[in-house]
Design a protein around this motif. Structure first.
Motif, short mmCIF file in Angstrom:
data_model
loop_
_atom_site.label_atom_id
_atom_site.label_comp_id
_atom_site.label_asym_id
_atom_site.label_seq_id
_atom_site.Cartn_x
_atom_site.Cartn_y
_atom_site.Cartn_z
N GLY A 1 0.87 -1.17 -0.06
CA GLY A 1 0.06 -0.11 -0.04
C GLY A 1 0.79 1.23 -0.03
N GLN B 1 -1.34 -0.14 -7.67
CA GLN B 1 -1.94 0.97 -7.14
C GLN B 1 -1.19 2.37 -7.79
N LEU C 1 -2.83 1.83 6.11
CA LEU C 1 -3.59 2.03 4.72
C LEU C 1 -5.28 1.86 4.91
#
Length: 336
Positions: free
Chosen positions: A39, A145, A209
């Motif tokens: 993350g 991401q 996260l």
């Protein structure tokens, strides 16, 4: 495997792990740089639990495999991650890297470096495609991401509890020891609950996260600007990008794609609830518009990390085939 410090920021050593094929070819050799998941907030270069297939395949093809750390979000920001990506490529391109760390007669061909990133490592991988010098030959983005940081998935306040990966519910109390104490920059945070090879001990950063996802504050951490998430939340998705100052927009990487972006292979599960498939779809659509070579593989029945929802969970159907296609893509780009 050799652990090497590639950058030093203040008192913080930022490291990589170098894996060399058993019988490396003499002369110029290519490399794959891999950025771990977590993350952007947790994880480390030793978190290869899901990626041994990639490391082993690269070594079998005579390609150096480099698993690299970077500064983690909080208190560092995306600006720091991008700076570390630049430092890493400058380090690898220096003649001293090969002279010091590779066998005699073996030299890294800095013009043939590909980059892979899984989950949060997708941000550093995307950054490499934009800012790294020399330019990477190819990118592999796995459930990555950073493809769309301005949508409600990251900005909206959620009205439901978020499960803690170790049991229970993620609450402010469960991350209070991190939020209330002054944090020093770090670049290495093992995630032992994944069963990887990292050292034991859990700082709890993985919960951050989930906490910032629940409260809609993740973009504040990315930018290093408190209150920006709340401001953007009040705008429509179409307005958000335009209202960001240019200095901040530079780290919202979906706004920085150009026709010079490297050839890219995208791999994502259609049932991913943590990093939405739309992030890869947006990257694919934009690169197609720009005329960049790109492939998108969306897997039915696959969640985050391409795992299915069965008990016990396994790689989803078709995941191994897609991974082999990714290997073929990288090898073709690196070795022709």
């Amino acid at each position: 495997m050799e652990t090497i410090t590639y950058s030093r920021v203040g008192s913080l050593d930022i490291k990589l792990d170098l894996y060399i094929p058993p019988e490396p070819k003499q002369g110029l050799v290519p490399a794959l740089v891999h950025f771990h998941g977590g993350g952007m907030i947790a994880g480390c270069r030793k978190t290869l639990f899901f990626q041994h297939w990639l490391k082993d395949a690269m070594l079998e093809h005579g390609i150096l495999f480099i698993s690299a750390d970077h500064r983690l979000l909080y208190p560092s920001t995306a600006f720091d991650i991008i700076a570390d990506v630049k430092s890493l490529f400058a380090f690898l391109a220096s003649p001293s890297f090969s002279e010091t760390h590779l066998p005699s007669g073996v030299t890294l061909d800095a013009s043939r470096i590909a980059v892979s990133g899984e989950s949060g490592g997708g941000y550093a991988t995307r950054a490499a495609g934009i800012v790294a010098e020399p330019k990477p030959k190819a990118l592999l983005l796995q459930y990555a991401q950073g493809g769309q940081l301005l949508d409600d998935h990251w900005l909206a306040v959620k009205d439901r509890d978020v499960p803690d990966p170790e049991g229970g519910i993620v609450t402010k109390e469960s991350v209070a020891h991190l939020l209330n104490d002054t944090q020093e920059p770090i670049s290495d945070d093992p995630m032992p609950f994944l069963g990887d090879d990292a050292p034991n001990g859990d700082s709890g950063r993985t919960k951050l996260l989930l906490w910032w996802w629940r409260t809609g504050g993740f973009v504040d951490v990315v930018l290093g600007v408190n209150g920006m998430s709340k401001f953007l939340r009040g705008l429509t998705l179409a307005q958000r990008e335009g209202f960001l100052p240019e200095a901040l927009r530079k780290v919202i990487l979906q706004t920085q794609l150009t026709e010079k972006f490297p050839p890219t292979f995208l791999l994502h599960g259609k049932d991913d609830k943590l990093v939405l498939p739309a992030e890869s779809q947006l990257t694919y659509d934009r690169l197609m518009e720009l005329g960049v070579e790109v492939e998108l593989h969306m897997l039915e029945g696959a969640g985050h990390t391409l795992i299915d929802e069965k008990n016990p969970p396994n790689l989803a159907a078709g995941a191994k085939d897609a991974q082999q296609k990714a290997v073929g893509f990288l090898v073709h780009k690196l070795k022709g």
